[in-house]
Enzyme design. Structure first.
Site, PDB file in Angstrom:
ATOM      1  N   GLU A 211       0.911  -1.269   0.111  1.00 56.23           N
ATOM      2  CA  GLU A 211      -0.029  -0.029  -0.067  1.00 56.23           C
ATOM      3  C   GLU A 211       1.011   1.335  -0.030  1.00 56.23           C
ATOM      4  OE1 GLU A 211      -4.132  -1.548   1.979  1.00 56.23           O
ATOM      5  OE2 GLU A 211      -2.871  -0.498   3.314  1.00 56.23           O
ATOM      6  N   GLU A 286      -6.203  -7.944  -0.890  1.00 55.65           N
ATOM      7  CA  GLU A 286      -6.725  -7.888   0.457  1.00 55.65           C
ATOM      8  C   GLU A 286      -8.382  -7.763   0.378  1.00 55.65           C
ATOM      9  OE1 GLU A 286      -4.993  -5.483   3.364  1.00 55.65           O
ATOM     10  OE2 GLU A 286      -2.793  -6.093   2.865  1.00 55.65           O
TER      11      GLU A 286
END
Length: 699
Positions: A211, A286
Site C-alpha cells: 500500500e 486484500e
C-alpha cells in the site's frame, strides 16, 4: 595405445572424478543440515533447475495464466508467525478444504532480524518449513516480502534498531535504509529461491512493499526494491497493492501489476482498478473478511469501522460479487491468529485517554473514568488477539464465514472435489489458579542493578547503550526512568509530549498517575523535601504500523521511552538512571538465575495484603492430561499487563479497556504437570486466573 585413446580415457577419468566430488559434496552438505529445513533451503539453491513445462504465473489477455493455462487465484492470508508451527498444517489444510488454491503470507523483517546481522528462521519463523507444508497440502503460495508489510504488526515489520541512526528515512530510497534492506534480503531471499514455482516449488508470485501509494508517491523506491529482489534470484511474477485511495493516484510502478484492497462495493473498486490499468486481470489482494481491534475501541465484528455493515448476509453478497466480477480474490485474513509477545502494531486515532489520576479511578466493571484534557492524534495499540472475525477464529474454529465461502466456491466449481472439512481442535477449561508469589518492580530494579544505565538526559529505548551482558538497544517492553528532585513547592512537569507511549508516574515509589504521549504538563502536589525520587515506568505499546498520506512524520519517528528532555519547575531535569525491562528470553533467564542464587527472592502472595502493581507475580497451572488442550486465560480483577507461560509471552491484557478479555494459550505450549505462569501487572493485582473454552468476545 594411440595418444587419442589415452586422451579420451584421461578425460573420462577426470569427468568421473569431478562427478564423484560433486556427489560427495552434495551428500556432505545434506548431512550437515541434519534435518534443519531452514538450512536445507539455502543448500538446495545450489542444485535446482527449471522444471520442464513450468513457465510460471503470467498475464495474458486480461487474465492470469499458469504455465499457459487460465488460472484463477483464490487465496487466503495466513501469517505463519502468528501461529505455533505445530498448527500450520491444521490451518493450511482447512484453507484447502474451503476451496482455496493459494495461501498468502507476509514476512516480518523485525522478527527475522531482531538485531543487526542476527537472523532467526527457527520455530514459528521457519519460513521454509511453512512453504514445504503448503506444498505438501497442494497449495500455491504468494509471498509479501515487504520489507514494510503493515499487517497490524509492530512498526509494519520494520526493525526498531533502524531508529538508532538519526535522519534515516524508512520506506524510501535513502541509501542508509536501502543498505539495511539489502543486507536483510541477502539473508531472506536465498531461502525463498528454491521454493519458486518454476523450480518445482509452491511460490507463484511476490508482492513488493505494501500500500505504498497511501504513504508516498515516489515509486522509485518500490521499483528499486523490485530490482533488488530480482537480482537475488526471484524470477516469479511480481505485483503491488494499494487501497482505493492509493489506487486513485494511479502511480507508475514501471509495469508491475496493480491490485486493490477493499471490503465492500466490489464493482466500484474493480472499475477504479480497470481505469488505471486496462486489459489486465482484476485481483483484490486484500478482501477484508472482518477487521482488527484496538485497545479501548469497539469490537469490530461488523467489518471496517467506517461502515460497520458486515453481517453474514452482507459478507456472502460481497464475496459473491468479488468472485463474479474480479474472479481473483485473496481473503484477508483467512485465519488471523495471535499477536504473541509485544508484536502488535498501532493505529492512529483521536485520543480519548490522557491520564488516569489513580487506581481508584479504575473500577472493576471496566467503565473507566478518564480525564481528557484535549483531543489529539495518538496511536491506539492493536489487541493481542488478531482474530479479525475471519473465516477461522483465533483458536481455530470454522466460522459461519468459512461455510459461506466454501458453499460459494463449490457452486462455482461443480466438477471439483473439495477435501473433507477438518475436525476442529477441542479446548479445555482448566481449574482456576491464584498467584502464590510476587516481586515488585522496585525489587526487580535492585536485582537487575547491573543493567542500570546512567545518563545526563533521558535515552530512548532504541539508543540504550550496551551494559554488562546486555546488548545495546531495546525494541519492546518496558523501562524504568528515575531521577532525584529537590521539592520546594510541588513539582510542575513540562513533559513536552516526550513519553512514548504510556508511563506510570511514582514519587518515592508511590503511584501518582498515568501519562500518555499526548500529555504536555503534569503537576505533583507533594510535601517539600530536599530529595524526592521520581520514577517513570514507560511502556512501548506497539509502534504504529500504518499511516495515511501526510502522516508520514508519525511513521518515521517511532522511538519509544522518554524521547526528549523533561522540565520541572522551569529547569531541565538531569541525572537519570534507567533500567531496561524487555522481558525477553535473556531477561527471563537472568531472572531465573537471580532466584536460584538468592539475589532476588519471591515474596509469598496473600490476597489480604492488597498488593499493588507494578509487580511480577508467579502462579502454577497443574495439568494431568498427557496432551494439554488450547485454552483461554482470563485475569480476574487484574487491570493491565502481560503474561508469560512456560517462558512464552502469550501477550498483553488490558481489562478496563477491552474489548479483548481473555488471552489465547496454545496447548502445545503447555505440558503435563506444573506449568509456570508469570504475570506482570501494572496497577491492580487481581485474585484469580481462570481458564475457558471460549474467547469471551461475541462474533
Amino acid at each position: 595405445m594411440s595418444s587419442k585413446i589415452q586422451k579420451r580415457r584421461l578425460a573420462t577419468f577426470f569427468a568421473l572424478s569431478i562427478t564423484v566430488v560433486v556427489i560427495w559434496k552434495l551428500h556432505m552438505s545434506l548431512q550437515e543440515i541434519d534435518g534443519d529445513e531452514g538450512d536445507l533451503a539455502v543448500k538446495r539453491k545450489q542444485f535446482f533447475s527449471i522444471v520442464k513445462n513450468r513457465t510460471g504465473l503470467k498475464v495474458e489477455k486480461a487474465e492470469f495464466r499458469l504455465d499457459g493455462t487460465p488460472f484463477q487465484i483464490i487465496g487466503g492470508s495466513l501469517h505463519y508467525f502468528r501461529f505455533p508451527e505445530e498448527y500450520w498444517y491444521d490451518r493450511l489444510y482447512a484453507l484447502k478444504a474451503c476451496g482455496l488454491n493459494t495461501v498468502t503470507t507476509y514476512i516480518p523483517w523485525n522478527a527475522h532480524e531482531p538485531s543487526p546481522g542476527t537472523f532467526d528462521f527457527s520455530g514459528m519463523l521457519d519460513l521454509p518449513k511453512f512453504l514445504e507444508i503448503a506444498q505438501q497440502i497442494g497449495l500455491h503460495v504468494i509471498l509479501r516480502v515487504g520489507p514494510y508489510i503493515c499487517a497490524e504488526w509492530e512498526w509494519g515489520g520494520l526493525p526498531s534498531w533502524l531508529l538508532r541512526q538519526d535522519g534515516i528515512r524508512v520506506r524510501s530510497s535513502d541509501p542508509t535504509y536501502m543498505a539495511h534492506v539489502k543486507s536483510y534480503f541477502n539473508a531472506l531471499l536465498p531461502k525463498i529461491v528454491p521454493y519458486q514455482y518454476i523450480y518445482g516449488g509452491p511460490v507463484i508470485a511476490v508482492q513488493v512493499e505494501n500500500e505504498f501509494a497511501t504513504y508516498s508517491s515516489d515509486t522509485r523506491h518500490v521499483i528499486a526494491l523490485r530490482d533488488m529482489i530480482k537480482e537475488s534470484g526471484i524470477k516469479e511474477f511480481m505485483f503491488v497493492c494499494d487501497d482505493r485511495h492509493g489506487t486513485e493516484k494511479n502511480l507508475n510502478y514501471d509495469g508491475m501489476l496493480k491490485t486493490i484492497n477493499f471490503q465492500n462495493q466490489a464493482a466500484d473498486a474493480f472499475q477504479l482498478l480497470t481505469k488505471t490499468q486496462p486489459d489486465n486481470p482484476l485481483f483484490v489482494s486484500e478482501y477484508w473478511t472482518g477487521w482488527f481491534n484496538t485497545w479501548g475501541g469497539e469490537n469490530n465484528n461488523k467489518g471496517t469501522p467506517w461502515t460497520k455493515s458486515l453481517t453474514a448476509e452482507k459478507f456472502e453478497s460481497n464475496t459473491a460479487e468479488a468472485l463474479d466480477i474480479g474472479k481473483n480474490v485473496n481473503f484477508y485474513v483467512f485465519a488471523g491468529g495471535t499477536n504473541f509477545g509485544f508484536m502488535n502494531g498501532g493505529f492512529k486515532n483521536k485520543a480519548r485517554i490522557i491520564y488516569v489520576q489513580s487506581t481508584e479511578h479504575i473500577p472493576s466493571d471496566g467503565n473507566n473514568d478518564f480525564y481528557v484534557t484535549s483531543i489529539k492524534d495518538v496511536i491506539s495499540p492493536d489487541t493481542t488477539s488478531y482474530d479479525y472475525d475471519a473465516l477461522i477464529s483465533e483458536e481455530g474454529k470454522l466460522t459461519k464465514k468459512y461455510h459461506i465461502t466454501r458453499r460459494l466456491l463449490q457452486s462455482r466449481k461443480p466438477h471439483e472435489t473439495f477435501p473433507n472439512i477438518p475436525t476442529e481442535r477441542q479446548l479445555a477449561s482448566y481449574a482456576s489458579v491464584v498467584p502464590d508469589a510476587y516481586l515488585s518492580i522496585f525489587e526487580l530494579m535492585n536485582g537487575f542493578k547491573s543493567w542500570m544505565i546512567e545518563s545526563q538526559f533521558p535515552i530512548s529505548f532504541e539508543n540504550f547503550p550496551a551494559v554488562s551482558d546486555r546488548l545495546a538497544g531495546q525494541s519492546y517492553g518496558y523501562a524504568v526512568y528515575e531521577c532525584d528532585l529537590n521539592v520546594q513547592d510541588g513539582l510542575n512537569f513540562d513533559m513536552k509530549q516526550s513519553v512514548h507511549d504510556r508511563a506510570l508516574l511514582f514519587a518515592n515509589r508511590e503511584y501518582q498517575g498515568t501519562l500518555l504521549s499526548t500529555t504536555k504538563e503534569h503537576t505533583l502536589k507533594i510535601q517539600p523535601s530536599p530529595s524526592v525520587t521520581v520514577s517513570f515506568l514507560v511502556e512501548n505499546q506497539g509502534r504504529v504500523n500504518w499511516v495515511s498520506t501526510g502522516d508520514d512524520y508519525i511513521f518515521k519517528d517511532q522511538r519509544k521511552g522518554i524521547v526528549g528532555n523533561i522540565t520541572v519547575n522551569g529547569k531541565i531535569v538531569s541525572g537519570w538512571r534507567t533500567w531496561p525491562f524487555d522481558f525477553s528470553d535473556q531477561f527471563l533467564s537472568k531472572l531465573s538465575g537471580y532466584i536460584k542464587d538468592n539475589t532476588l527472592k519471591w515474596k509469598k502472595y496473600k490476597l489480604s495484603d492488597h498488593i499493588k502493581g507494578p509487580a511480577l507475580l508467579k502462579s502454577e497451572l497443574t495439568i494431568t492430561e498427557s496432551e494439554p488442550k488450547d485454552t483461554f486465560m482470563q485475569l480476574e480483577d487484574f487491570e493491565k499487563g502481560f503474561v508469560v507461560v512456560n517462558g512464552r509471552n502469550v501477550g498483553r491484557y488490558w481489562n478496563s479497556a477491552g474489548p479483548q478479555r481473555r488471552l489465547f494459550v496454545p496447548g502445545v505450549w503447555l505440558h503435563r504437570g506444573r506449568n509456570e505462569i508469570l504475570i506482570f501487572e501494572e496497577l491492580r493485582v487481581g485474585s484469580v486466573v481462570s481458564f475457558h473454552k471460549t474467547s469471551g468476545i461475541s462474533s
